[in-house]
Design an enzyme around this catalytic site. Structure first.
Site, PDB file in Angstrom:
ATOM      1  CB  SER B  23      -0.887   0.007   1.242  1.00 22.38           C
ATOM      2  OG  SER B  23      -1.721  -1.130   1.214  1.00 22.38           O
ATOM      3  CB  CYS B  24      -0.126   4.759  -0.512  1.00 23.40           C
ATOM      4  SG  CYS B  24       0.509   6.413  -0.328  1.00 23.40           S
ATOM      5  N   PRO B  25       2.837   4.257   1.127  1.00 21.06           N
ATOM      6  CG  PRO B  25       4.705   5.290   2.099  1.00 21.06           C
ATOM      7  CD  PRO B  25       3.483   4.486   2.429  1.00 21.06           C
ATOM      8  N   GLY B  26       4.288   2.326  -0.325  1.00 23.68           N
ATOM      9  CA  GLY B  26       5.157   1.221  -0.746  1.00 23.68           C
ATOM     10  C   GLY B  26       5.597   1.295  -2.203  1.00 23.68           C
ATOM     11  CG  ASP B  50      -2.041   2.515  -3.053  1.00 23.98           C
ATOM     12  OD1 ASP B  50      -2.054   2.245  -1.846  1.00 23.98           O
ATOM     13  OD2 ASP B  50      -2.388   3.629  -3.504  1.00 23.98           O
TER      14      ASP B  50
END
Lengths: 136, 86
Positions: B23-26, B50
């Site tokens: 998920s953000c910021p991944g 995402d």
């Protein structure tokens, strides 16, 4: 010189710490420097004997378990892991407030991820150079 | 300048990063990590599920001085193409 984001973190609850860590990661990705100043509960949450055990949520407490479950399902790293990653990838400095350090009777060595203990005046000067300044 | 979906489909990426499931910021962090292993002038393809990524990465590319080439939508995820410029 790259732009800088300054986060003043008063909260020690993991929902807010997670929000702060995601902003820090985002800023590092966008090529910003990040400086973080921890105040009272923020310093407490970075204590070595607290960081990994802390399950405190400040808001919508009854939803906390659901949120924790969703964080696991989404494979989102814990807030301190996000900060660790951000430190590896970019320029991130974390400071503890000297007054809070006195209150908790801690030294830098008792805190995780913290680079230094500084006073309010120095932090104000750092924030003066910040392009983004947030209080969390 | 964005490329058309047909042009994008014919691109051969120098590196593909599969950030699906993070998920953000991944995905943004994954792009930042990966770009250094793409040669200058080469193409990085990021796979992300995402919904924020396809808007984050063009902004990131602009900030970093790279070129955003475009997005191909697949069921459940996006393929985002960036050209390393420096």
């Amino acid at each position: 010189m790259p732009d800088k984001m300054c986060l003043t973190i008063m909260s020690g609850s993991i929902d807010r710490l997670t929000g702060a860590a995601i902003l820090a990661s985002g800023a590092v990705s966008m090529d910003m420097e990040v400086e973080i100043f921890l105040q009272l509960w923020g310093v407490y949450a970075f204590k070595k004997d607290v960081m990994h055990q802390n399950m405190n949520l400040s808001e919508f407490g009854e939803l906390g378990e659901k949120v924790a479950q969703r964080i696991q399902e989404l494979k989102l790293p814990m807030w301190f892991e996000l900060l660790k990653q951000a430190k590896e990838l970019g320029k991130v400095k974390i400071y503890a407030c000297s007054l809070a350090a006195n209150i908790w009777n801690v030294k830098k060595e008792d805190l995780e991820l913290v680079d230094d203990i500084i006073g309010a005046g120095e932090w104000i000067e750092k924030m003066r150079e910040g392009k983004i300044n947030l209080f969390i | 300048m964005s490329m058309s979906p047909d042009e994008l489909k014919n691109l051969k990426a120098d590196k593909v990063v599969d950030a699906r499931g993070t998920s953000c910021p991944g995905p943004l962090l994954a792009a930042k990590r990966a770009i250094s292993s793409v040669p200058v002038g080469g193409i990085l393809e990021v796979l992300s599920s995402d919904p924020g990524t396809k808007r984050d990465l063009p902004l990131w590319a602009k900030k970093m001085g790279h070129e955003f080439l475009g997005v191909i939508e697949e069921p459940g995820y996006s393929r985002i193409f960036i050209k390393r410029k420096k």
